[in-house]
Enzyme design. Structure first.
Site, PDB file in Angstrom:
ATOM      1  N   VAL A 193       4.729   5.502   3.123  1.00 19.53           N
ATOM      2  CA  VAL A 193       3.442   5.691   3.784  1.00 19.53           C
ATOM      3  C   VAL A 193       2.332   4.958   3.029  1.00 19.53           C
ATOM      4  CG1 VAL A 193       1.737   7.394   4.555  1.00 19.53           C
ATOM      5  CG2 VAL A 193       4.175   7.850   4.844  1.00 19.53           C
TER       6      VAL A 193
ATOM      7  N   GLY B 223       2.650   1.363   3.999  1.00 17.18           N
ATOM      8  CA  GLY B 223       2.192   1.188   5.374  1.00 17.18           C
ATOM      9  C   GLY B 223       0.691   1.306   5.517  1.00 17.18           C
ATOM     10  N   GLU B 224       0.109   2.331   4.886  1.00 16.50           N
ATOM     11  CA  GLU B 224      -1.339   2.518   5.001  1.00 16.50           C
ATOM     12  C   GLU B 224      -2.102   1.407   4.295  1.00 16.50           C
ATOM     13  OE1 GLU B 224      -4.866   5.821   4.785  1.00 16.50           O
ATOM     14  OE2 GLU B 224      -2.820   6.431   4.303  1.00 16.50           O
ATOM     15  N   SER B 225      -1.591   0.941   3.174  1.00 13.38           N
ATOM     16  CA  SER B 225      -2.260  -0.153   2.463  1.00 13.38           C
ATOM     17  C   SER B 225      -2.299  -1.404   3.333  1.00 13.38           C
ATOM     18  CB  SER B 225      -1.539  -0.442   1.142  1.00 13.38           C
ATOM     19  OG  SER B 225      -1.617   0.677   0.287  1.00 13.38           O
TER      20      SER B 225
END
Length: 143
Positions: free
Chosen positions: A61, A64-66
């Site tokens: 996550v 992915g968020e980065s």
């Protein structure tokens, strides 16, 4: 240091100058490709595992968020800021060694909202996790 994508002709240069933040750096994330329509980053499994040796779901996550948040900020442009409002992940395989690679592509690029999908694979090209992030675009606060 300028954080405006307009100040750079290269999205990768913009992302590297802006920085990924302390958590992403601590986890060993690296951007290898960066444009509005496609961003790619890598992260080592080592140092980011659960006690049983699998890559931690939260690490997927973070990757992915980065990627998704930085891509949304590149799209937002100067004077604007993208902030995450929703994220979800489905883990379908466990990486235990090597490097994982996230490929981020836009699903929706609007004036006030973006949605990105990040497919994270192991070194054999097998999908390990699929992350979807929604970012809201706002005016950047005055400094």
């Amino acid at each position: 240091m300028s954080t405006s994508p307009a100040a750079h002709t290269d999205g990768l240069e913009w992302a590297q100058q802006r920085g990924m933040g302390a958590l992403a750096e601590k986890m060993g994330l690296r951007f290898t490709e960066f444009a509005v329509d496609r961003c790619v980053g890598t992260m080592p499994v080592e140092g980011n595992t659960q006690p049983v040796g699998l890559l931690h779901g939260g690490a997927y996550v973070v990757l992915g968020e980065s990627l998704g948040s930085m891509a949304a900020n590149l799209h937002a442009g100067p004077g604007r800021l993208a902030v995450g409002v929703d994220i979800n992940a489905t883990h379908t395989r466990s990486a235990t060694t090597g490097i994982v690679t996230g490929v981020c592509t836009p699903i929706h690029l609007g004036r006030s909202l973006t949605v990105h999908e990040i497919v994270i694979t192991d070194e054999q090209g097998r999908r390990c996790s699929t992350v979807r992030i929604t970012n809201m675009i706002r005016e950047a606060p005055a400094r």
